[in-house]
Design an enzyme around this catalytic site. Sequence first.
Site, PDB file in Angstrom:
ATOM      1  N   LYS A   1       0.845  -1.201   0.000  1.00  0.00           N
ATOM      2  CA  LYS A   1       0.000   0.000   0.000  1.00  0.00           C
ATOM      3  C   LYS A   1       0.869   1.236   0.000  1.00  0.00           C
ATOM      4  CE  LYS A   1      -4.422   1.132   0.267  1.00  0.00           C
ATOM      5  NZ  LYS A   1      -5.566   0.298  -0.107  1.00  0.00           N
TER       6      LYS A   1
ATOM      7  N   THR B   1     -14.877  -2.649  -7.289  1.00  0.00           N
ATOM      8  CA  THR B   1     -15.060  -2.713  -5.834  1.00  0.00           C
ATOM      9  C   THR B   1     -16.558  -2.764  -5.520  1.00  0.00           C
ATOM     10  OG1 THR B   1     -13.053  -1.413  -5.626  1.00  0.00           O
ATOM     11  CG2 THR B   1     -14.372  -1.651  -3.637  1.00  0.00           C
TER      12      THR B   1
END
Length: 425
Positions: free
Chosen positions: A117, A201
């Site tokens: 990330k 998503t």
Amino acid sequence: MVAEKDAASNNPEDKNDVLKSTQTVIQLALEKLGYSDEVFELLKEPLRMLTVKIPVRMDDGKIKVFTGYRAQHNDAVGPTKGGIRFHPNVTEKEVKALSIWMSLKCGIVDLPYGGGKGGIICDPRDMSFRELERLSRGYVRAISQIVGPTKDIPAPDVFTNSQIMAWMMDEYSRIDEFNSPGFITGKPLVLGGSHGRETATAKGVTICIREAAKKKGIDIEGARVVVQGFGNAGSFLAKFMHDAGAKVIGISDAYGGLHDPNGLDIDYLLDRRDSFGTVTKLFNNTISNKELLELDCDILVPAAIENQITEENAANIRAGIVVEAANGPTTLEATKILTERGILLVPDVLASSGGVTVSYFEWVQNNQGYYWTEEEVEEKLERILVASFNNVYEAAQTRRVDMRLAAYMVGVRKMAEASRFRGWI
Ligand code: GLU
């Protein structure tokens, strides 16, 4: 249940510490699976964490130095993978926790990746297009040595989009002296992006809602849905639920919420939202985000930021199902309260894994240079998400744990096994 062990943290500050919370659940999951303490020692923090300073010439001619991070949690299974967030509240701890969640997501949907990330402390809402481009390119130059199509593959996250991915891909390709579409996912279609990535998503969350509703005997047709957050996940999700015949009675953005018990006009709101998902500023009779979360509904979807459902408001949540589209929206204390109240909570690491799943499809297409239709992408996403949901649901039933702990148990296993085979533990 998760919260029993959470007593380890008595410091009130720890309760909203997303890194501590995720470590607590990882430890519990590893214990339940019978792994030794060394495995926890290896997995409790990212293997690598790079902090960079990015000098950017702003439009007024002055230089501003931004701070950015890239965390690589564990690459035993494969290259690390995960988005880059542009937000004023980014912290090193948060990026670490987010990288661990990416590892778990990849384990749950069984992708050949570990988690990574990135984040930059900045507020893109106050920056011009050109400033954003310079920042995006500067970040890639700063992290270029540790990323790459077979090392660590970034993607969009909060306040980053396909344009930012395009600049980053271009910058990396210049450094690499090759066109490198597989360096990053979430790109525009013309640059090797995948069909279905933008909505992935929300599609994944929709599939989880449908499967959870079946388990709870809730009919999606006419179900009352509340969505907190109107960014990439929240806005498309509101649209998909509306199209599926549900009644979206509440939505919100960072500035407030809108409520209509008869159902909101989602198409109108989508049309009026800006690129950061802001829409409520156009209305007078708004409610607060706190009020929104406590609305009487069948399905509640926190799709904004961390620590929204806490021990302060968990007793007031009036939904049958809570599906986490955001990363980390519910604290561990709140998870316990909701579970005890019989509310089915579908955790972030499962519910929001549709994004990285289609990112994987994008990377595969880039690597093979052969591209799939939207139908192919959707069919593959559907298959993976339905299987993953049911796998976690069954693990929760057999092990008699809540779905968060079950998801962690599923998510951590492959990483632990791969680390063991490599001789790391
Ligand atoms: N940022 C997204 C997430 O948190 C997607 C990551 C990706 O596509 O690699 O899951």
